[in-house]
Design an enzyme around this catalytic site. Structure first.
Site, PDB file in Angstrom:
ATOM      1  N   LYS A 181       9.593  -5.738  11.527  1.00  0.00           N
ATOM      2  CA  LYS A 181       9.524  -6.974  10.748  1.00  0.00           C
ATOM      3  C   LYS A 181       9.419  -6.549   9.277  1.00  0.00           C
ATOM      4  O   LYS A 181       8.349  -6.159   8.809  1.00  0.00           O
ATOM      5  CB  LYS A 181       8.315  -7.788  11.217  1.00  0.00           C
ATOM      6  CG  LYS A 181       7.668  -8.694  10.197  1.00  0.00           C
ATOM      7  CD  LYS A 181       8.548  -9.830   9.745  1.00  0.00           C
ATOM      8  CE  LYS A 181       7.803 -10.712   8.750  1.00  0.00           C
ATOM      9  NZ  LYS A 181       8.173 -10.419   7.339  1.00  0.00           N
ATOM     10  N   GLU A 256      -2.654  -0.045   7.641  1.00  0.00           N
ATOM     11  CA  GLU A 256      -2.703   0.616   6.330  1.00  0.00           C
ATOM     12  C   GLU A 256      -2.788  -0.507   5.314  1.00  0.00           C
ATOM     13  O   GLU A 256      -1.834  -1.268   5.157  1.00  0.00           O
ATOM     14  CB  GLU A 256      -1.432   1.445   6.087  1.00  0.00           C
ATOM     15  CG  GLU A 256      -1.207   2.578   7.067  1.00  0.00           C
ATOM     16  CD  GLU A 256      -2.174   3.726   6.892  1.00  0.00           C
ATOM     17  OE1 GLU A 256      -2.953   3.724   5.919  1.00  0.00           O
ATOM     18  OE2 GLU A 256      -2.169   4.622   7.751  1.00  0.00           O
ATOM     19  N   CYS A 290      -0.270   1.158  -2.998  1.00  0.00           N
ATOM     20  CA  CYS A 290      -1.598   1.018  -2.392  1.00  0.00           C
ATOM     21  C   CYS A 290      -2.527   2.133  -2.855  1.00  0.00           C
ATOM     22  O   CYS A 290      -3.736   1.968  -2.863  1.00  0.00           O
ATOM     23  CB  CYS A 290      -1.474   1.018  -0.878  1.00  0.00           C
ATOM     24  SG  CYS A 290      -0.508   2.400  -0.287  1.00  0.00           S
ATOM     25  N   GLU A 391      -7.749  -5.599  -6.080  1.00  0.00           N
ATOM     26  CA  GLU A 391      -6.466  -4.895  -6.142  1.00  0.00           C
ATOM     27  C   GLU A 391      -5.472  -5.790  -6.889  1.00  0.00           C
ATOM     28  O   GLU A 391      -5.150  -6.883  -6.434  1.00  0.00           O
ATOM     29  CB  GLU A 391      -5.948  -4.631  -4.716  1.00  0.00           C
ATOM     30  CG  GLU A 391      -4.652  -3.850  -4.712  1.00  0.00           C
ATOM     31  CD  GLU A 391      -4.058  -3.658  -3.320  1.00  0.00           C
ATOM     32  OE1 GLU A 391      -4.019  -4.622  -2.536  1.00  0.00           O
ATOM     33  OE2 GLU A 391      -3.617  -2.533  -3.029  1.00  0.00           O
TER      34      GLU A 391
HETATM   35  P1  NAD Z   1       1.481  -8.672   2.975  1.00  0.00           P
HETATM   36  O1  NAD Z   1       0.251  -8.465   3.767  1.00  0.00           O
HETATM   37  O2  NAD Z   1       1.655  -9.952   2.274  1.00  0.00           O
HETATM   38  O3  NAD Z   1       2.779  -8.509   3.892  1.00  0.00           O
HETATM   39  C1  NAD Z   1       3.053  -7.356   4.649  1.00  0.00           C
HETATM   40  C2  NAD Z   1       3.932  -7.722   5.818  1.00  0.00           C
HETATM   41  O4  NAD Z   1       3.208  -8.598   6.682  1.00  0.00           O
HETATM   42  C3  NAD Z   1       5.198  -8.476   5.431  1.00  0.00           C
HETATM   43  O5  NAD Z   1       6.252  -8.079   6.274  1.00  0.00           O
HETATM   44  C4  NAD Z   1       4.801  -9.921   5.686  1.00  0.00           C
HETATM   45  O6  NAD Z   1       5.912 -10.758   5.910  1.00  0.00           O
HETATM   46  C5  NAD Z   1       3.948  -9.781   6.930  1.00  0.00           C
HETATM   47  N1  NAD Z   1       3.005 -10.888   7.144  1.00  0.00           N
HETATM   48  C6  NAD Z   1       2.531 -11.766   6.240  1.00  0.00           C
HETATM   49  N2  NAD Z   1       1.684 -12.636   6.841  1.00  0.00           N
HETATM   50  C7  NAD Z   1       1.605 -12.289   8.143  1.00  0.00           C
HETATM   51  C8  NAD Z   1       0.888 -12.783   9.271  1.00  0.00           C
HETATM   52  N3  NAD Z   1       0.075 -13.825   9.176  1.00  0.00           N
HETATM   53  N4  NAD Z   1       1.060 -12.162  10.464  1.00  0.00           N
HETATM   54  C9  NAD Z   1       1.861 -11.078  10.573  1.00  0.00           C
HETATM   55  N5  NAD Z   1       2.579 -10.571   9.547  1.00  0.00           N
HETATM   56  C10 NAD Z   1       2.453 -11.164   8.343  1.00  0.00           C
HETATM   57  O7  NAD Z   1       1.561  -7.425   1.980  1.00  0.00           O
HETATM   58  P2  NAD Z   1       2.626  -7.173   0.851  1.00  0.00           P
HETATM   59  O8  NAD Z   1       2.349  -8.130  -0.267  1.00  0.00           O
HETATM   60  O9  NAD Z   1       4.010  -7.125   1.446  1.00  0.00           O
HETATM   61  O10 NAD Z   1       2.271  -5.690   0.410  1.00  0.00           O
HETATM   62  C11 NAD Z   1       1.318  -5.389  -0.533  1.00  0.00           C
HETATM   63  C12 NAD Z   1       0.021  -4.956   0.124  1.00  0.00           C
HETATM   64  O11 NAD Z   1       0.285  -3.874   0.998  1.00  0.00           O
HETATM   65  C13 NAD Z   1      -1.005  -4.427  -0.860  1.00  0.00           C
HETATM   66  O12 NAD Z   1      -2.286  -4.908  -0.526  1.00  0.00           O
HETATM   67  C14 NAD Z   1      -0.938  -2.928  -0.659  1.00  0.00           C
HETATM   68  O13 NAD Z   1      -2.096  -2.230  -1.033  1.00  0.00           O
HETATM   69  C15 NAD Z   1      -0.651  -2.840   0.776  1.00  0.00           C
HETATM   70  N6  NAD Z   1      -0.051  -1.541   1.094  1.00  0.00           N
HETATM   71  C16 NAD Z   1      -0.809  -0.622   1.760  1.00  0.00           C
HETATM   72  C17 NAD Z   1      -0.291   0.631   2.047  1.00  0.00           C
HETATM   73  C18 NAD Z   1      -1.097   1.666   2.776  1.00  0.00           C
HETATM   74  O14 NAD Z   1      -0.499   2.598   3.290  1.00  0.00           O
HETATM   75  N7  NAD Z   1      -2.390   1.547   2.872  1.00  0.00           N
HETATM   76  C19 NAD Z   1       1.011   0.932   1.664  1.00  0.00           C
HETATM   77  C20 NAD Z   1       1.754  -0.028   0.985  1.00  0.00           C
HETATM   78  C21 NAD Z   1       1.203  -1.272   0.727  1.00  0.00           C
END
Ligand code: NAD
Length: 488
Positions: A181, A256, A290, A391
């Site tokens: 996804k 993550e 992140c 963040e």
């Molecule tokens: P997000 O949580 O908004 O979305 C991530 C994914 O989850 C997307 O594909 C989104 O469509 C999906 N999603 C959203 N709501 C959902 C739900 N209710 N159920 C299931 N899936 C759902 O995150 P983002 O804005 O895409 O990414 C940024 C965040 O990701 C930041 O907080 C960043 O720190 C984190 N991040 C962490 C790492 C790590 O390795 N720790 C790496 C990259 C990004």
């Protein structure tokens, strides 16, 4: 998917059962280039029915040729996919830059990293095995590693093809099948990777991609009874929602999540090196990282010098077209994200932090609809300010002074997050003490790099659950089976 040129918007479909598949919703959503605001693709929007179709295709594939392949054959397929990715690396890099706004140099590194990751896990297939265990009865007790089943891989928008591959490669190496996804802002590289997997010999249904809203497709996967494992990267709040949705069917969940990583600078540090590397570690990928070292915790004796140097270097950063050579920072992922960062900068000023740079004008000639912003530095930030605690996920650095080692560690640990961190000192004993005391999953000493394909990566506290990368990732995608054969 014809991705060689993007003169006209691409029209993509879902990828289910080894082929392009129309979405049951009949809807498509636009995907834009954040550097220009242009629509570059219309992406078929998956719904609950498509999630079900993809999961069932993945389940069938697990029972089909993929499940019966020998480990050596499976490794060969992964090596083949890696070779396809190397051939298509420039195409993938161009696609990723147009979809995310990251510099082309970064996208090229990431495309090479995708192939490296596939090769690493192709090699891991034959080096991951069980053990024999002495037990109380005469006979042989041993363990096997078996696939978990259908894995849902839910990916964010900041490193779309990299994070997809961090999950996909070990999942396939362990013999699982997957439904990916991608994030709605950045679904293009995952769709292309699925095609490359098929070209490399991955049987149909092993890799499926369903784009669509997180609340429908992501949540649909998290609650689907036939999905056995969720691997999620994204915001901490989303991770908590997914964990709840996955609870009823006791899925394996690895997360993550977010970060607010410290960058601790002692007064014996090589300051020139530290400043140059710190720029990359907080403003790389336009701060949408992140692991971004977004809190510089600096010894009071060198605080003024560090601040002056990092401000001067930040002011010189070349912000512009991500396709142009020499650009150090492209646009953010979207105008929405850019405006959210602007809001945080205003908030920091209201909270009393001093902005030393970030308000300069952008170069003229950049498209108005591009999500550009100058990187910002806050001096005199206080530990409890929101800009220090939250963040921001954009190019904003907060600088805080400290006097003692204990205070530096306490400041570093004053965060709900615990993903990464760096520390700069020439004192080996201090480096070791501080690296151990900081509550994060990864630390780098005299370097801003703590993520390596071969080493485990993941977070303490609210930054996550489980470790990706290295051989540890294989644990996330396999079940341990214990078998006893009696001698009697
Ligand atoms: P997000 O949580 O908004 O979305 C991530 C994914 O989850 C997307 O594909 C989104 O469509 C999906 N999603 C959203 N709501 C959902 C739900 N209710 N159920 C299931 N899936 C759902 O995150 P983002 O804005 O895409 O990414 C940024 C965040 O990701 C930041 O907080 C960043 O720190 C984190 N991040 C962490 C790492 C790590 O390795 N720790 C790496 C990259 C990004």
């Amino acid at each position: 998917m014809a991705t060689k040129t993007l003169d006209a918007p691409l029209e993509t479909q879902l990828w289910i059962g080894g082929k392009k598949t129309k979405s049951s919703t009949g809807k498509a959503f636009p995907v834009t280039n954040p550097a220009t605001g242009e629509v570059i693709a219309k992406v078929a929007e998956g719904g609950a029915q498509d999630v079900d179709l993809a999961v069932k295709a993945a389940l069938r594939a697990a029972e089909g040729p993929w499940g019966k392949m020998s480990p050596r054959q499976r490794a060969r397929v992964l090596f083949n996919v890696a070779a396809r990715v190397r051939d298509a690396a420039e195409e993938l890099a161009q696609l990723e830059t147009k979809n995310t706004g990251k510099t082309l140099a970064d996208s090229r590194d990431e495309a090479a990293g995708v192939a490296d990751t596939l090769e690493y896990y192709a090699g891991a297939v034959s080096k991951y095995f069980g053990e024999t265990i002495p037990v109380g009865n005469p006979g042989l007790e041993f363990t096997l590693r078996q696939p978990v089943g259908v894995c849902a891989l839910i990916v964010p928008w900041n490193y779309p093809m990299t994070i997809t591959t961090w999950k996909l490669a070990p999942a396939l190496a362990c013999g699982n099948t997957v439904v990916i996804k991608p994030a709605s802002w950045t679904p293009l590289s995952a769709l292309r990777l699925a095609e490359l997997c098929a070209e490399g010999g991955v049987p149909e249904g092993v890799v499926n991609v369903v784009a669509g809203p997180g609340g429908v497709v992501g949540e649909g996967l998290a609650s689907h009874p036939l999905v056995r494992k969720i691997s999620f990267t994204g915001e901490t709040g989303t991770g908590a929602r997914i964990t709840k949705a996955a609870a009823d069917s006791i899925k394996r969940v690895s997360l993550e999540l977010g970060g607010k990583s410290p960058n601790i600078v002692f007064d014996d540090a090589d300051l020139d090196l530290c400043v140059e590397k710190s720029i990359g570690s907080v403003f790389g990928n336009a701060g949408q990282d992140c692991c971004a070292r977004s809190r510089a915790i600096v010894h009071h004796k060198i605080y003024d010098k560090f601040l002056a140097d990092i401000t001067a270097r930040t002011k010189k950063m070349v912000v512009g077209d991500p396709l142009s050579k020499g650009t150090e920072m492209g646009p953010m992922i979207s105008l929405k994200q850019r405006d959210s960062v602007r809001g945080h900068v205003e908030l920091g000023q209201k909270e009393g932090a001093r902005l030393t740079c970030g308000a300069e004008a952008l170069p003229s000639g950049l498209p108005k609809a591009g999500a550009y912003i100058r990187p910002a530095v806050f001096a005199d930030a206080k530990p409890k300010m929101k800009v220090v605690q939250e963040e921001i996920f954009g190019p904003v650095l907060c600088v805080l002074p400290f006097k003692t080692e204990e205070e530096a560690v306490a400041l570093a640990n004053d965060s709900p997050y615990g993903l990464s961190g760096s520390l700069w000192t020439r004192d080996v004993g201090r480096a070791l003490r501080v690296a151990k005391a900081v509550q994060t999953g990864n630390m780098s000493v005299n370097s801003s790099t703590s993520v390596y394909l071969e080493a485990p990566f993941g977070g303490f506290k609210t930054s996550g659950l489980g470790r990706e990368l290295g051989m540890k990732a294989m644990d996330l995608y396999s079940e341990v089976k214990s078998v006893f054969i009696s001698e009697a």
